[in-house]
Design an enzyme around this catalytic site. Structure first.
Site: not given
Ligand code: GLU
Length: 452
Positions: A214-216
């Site tokens: 994910s963007k994390r």
């Protein structure tokens, strides 16, 4: 339909345009495209934009641009929002046959007074997944699920089944997260009496911490990788390795080679792990394989304006510097980074430093001056056209080895770059060229002579 038509492989990439084109979606596109193309077929691009609130045209554009950037061709794009009449006719058919019904929801607090539900026959659905083997699901738990909010507002399961049928999709290759959707879709397929496609659910992509990517985890959208200076061919190569295993040791593939090498049989069941480091490495191999002209074009595209303003900047010098740049580039933005870190200026501007910086360890300034004079003599004898890392090295290697390589080569390198760290003396001398390299060595000798 003719016999050959019924056999054509047609795959699909059906993104919901609710976000930018990301790694997982791109990997799905690539597998669908490779599979279709290697079977002489085609891939359909279909935007599943029935969710009007979350779907955005800009996301559809971003996805389309990303696919095209990767060099993937497709049929379409189709937009589900433009196909309402088609879904309506199928819904009417299902209601007429009793397979679906208008359900009174006024007593519930779901927001709608009426929706269209599928009448679940509560059977066990079995299907063969090309990657995971036989999957068997008792559909009784699924209940009478909602397939449309109204005749003009179909939901995902209905629209997907109708489109796959209408578009002649033969193979559904999609992310593992959709495996739970398959039994509902097969129930609808059976109620409509249409043909089931072949299913293959491809593994999840995890970040390096073992959690779903994910963007994390940093950059995950294709436009970010493009901006980072990943090449399309590097990206395609890396995406192919996310869940697919080549037959042998080879890891670097051109898109054409992938069309031959890829196979569904070698797609793993277990999750794939995304690694930016590996992507950079794969991209670097493609940069190393690139011919000089192509690399030169890329470099010209990224070289910052303040480098172009330096006094000795010209395209001839830039060309001479290509080997140095290539050696240190994994992704094209590395060049911008080097420029920002002040590591490229010396290529286009004589360095500024004080004499005391140039002397190697405990050497005396006068000795260093003598060593540089010797280097000058050897290099002056070379032709300007033959001023290459190899000839430069050959010209002074024996001498430097005799006197001490650090004593000779360190000041040589420093005189040309003015940097404590830089590529080697022969590479940078070749990059600036004979006239400039000799002039910088003379400046160094002068500075050292003025020391005493
Ligand atoms: N629109 C769905 C998605 O974006 C596609 C699912 C499918 O491949 O059937 O995940």
């Amino acid at each position: 339909m003719s016999e050959s038509n019924t056999k054509e492989v047609v795959t699909r990439f059906p993104p919901s345009p609710t976000g930018n084109y990301h790694v997982g979606a791109a990997r799905s596109t690539l597998f669908n495209w490779l599979f279709a193309k290697q079977h002489g077929g085609r891939m359909v691009l279909r935007f599943e934009d029935t969710d009007v609130e979350r779907s955005k045209r800009e996301y559809a554009d971003n996805i389309k641009e990303g696919i095209e950037w990767l060099g993937i061709d497709y049929d379409g794009p189709y937009f589900q929002s433009e196909r309402t009449d088609i879904y309506r006719s199928y819904l009417e058919k299902l209601i007429k046959s009793g397979a679906a019904y208008l359900s009174d929801e006024s007593a519930t607090d779901g927001g709608r007074d009426e929706v269209i539900r599928f009448k679940n026959p509560n059977i066990t659905i079995e299907f063969v997944d090309e990657i995971r083997g036989t999957v068997s699901v008792d559909t009784a738990d699924l209940g009478d699920f909602v397939i449309a909010k109204s005749l003009d507002e179909p939901l995902y399961h209905l629209a997907v089944v109708v489109d796959d049928h209408e578009m002649g999709i033969t193979h559904v290759l999609r992310g593992e997260e959709h495996i739970a959707n398959t039994p509902r879709q097969i129930l609808l397929i059976e109620a409509l009496g249409i043909k089931r496609p072949v299913y293959a659910h491809i593994p999840l992509i995890l970040g390096d911490d073992g959690k779903k990517l994910s963007k994390r985890h940093g950059a995950t959208s294709l436009s970010e990788f493009r901006d980072l200076g990943v090449l399309p061919e590097g990206m395609v190569n890396y995406l192919a390795l996310l869940g697919w295993h080549p037959q042998d040791e080879q890891e670097i593939f051109t898109p054409e080679e992938l069309l031959t090498a890829f196979s569904l049989e070698r797609v793993q069941k277990g999750p794939a792990t995304f690694s930016l480091e590996k992507l950079r490495w794969v991209n670097r191999q493609h940069i190393l394989d690139m011919d000089e002209e192509a690399f030169y074009d890329h470099v010209r595209g990224v070289i910052p304006a303040d480098i172009k303003k330096l006094p000795q900047f010209d395209l001839k010098r830039l060309r001479q510097a290509l080997p140095i740049l290539k050696e240190r580039t994994e992704v094209l933005s590395d060049i911008t980074q080097m420029a920002a870190a002040g590591e490229l200026e010396f290529l286009f501007e004589a360095p500024n430093y004080s004499a005391s910086d140039i002397v190697w360890k405990e050497d005396e300034p006068q000795d260093t001056a003598n060593y540089l004079r010797e280097v000058l003599t050897h290099w002056e004898a070379l032709l300007a056209d033959d001023f290459t890392p190899k000839t430069l090295r050959d010209a002074v290697w024996d001498y430097a080895s005799e006197v001490g390589r650090g004593s000779v080569l360190w000041p040589t390198r420093f005189a040309i770059s003015g940097l404590k760290q830089s590529p080697g003396p022969f590479e940078i001398a070749a990059a600036v060229g004979k006239e400039e390299a000799l002039s910088r060595l003379k400046v160094a000798v002068e500075k050292l002579s003025n020391e005493t």
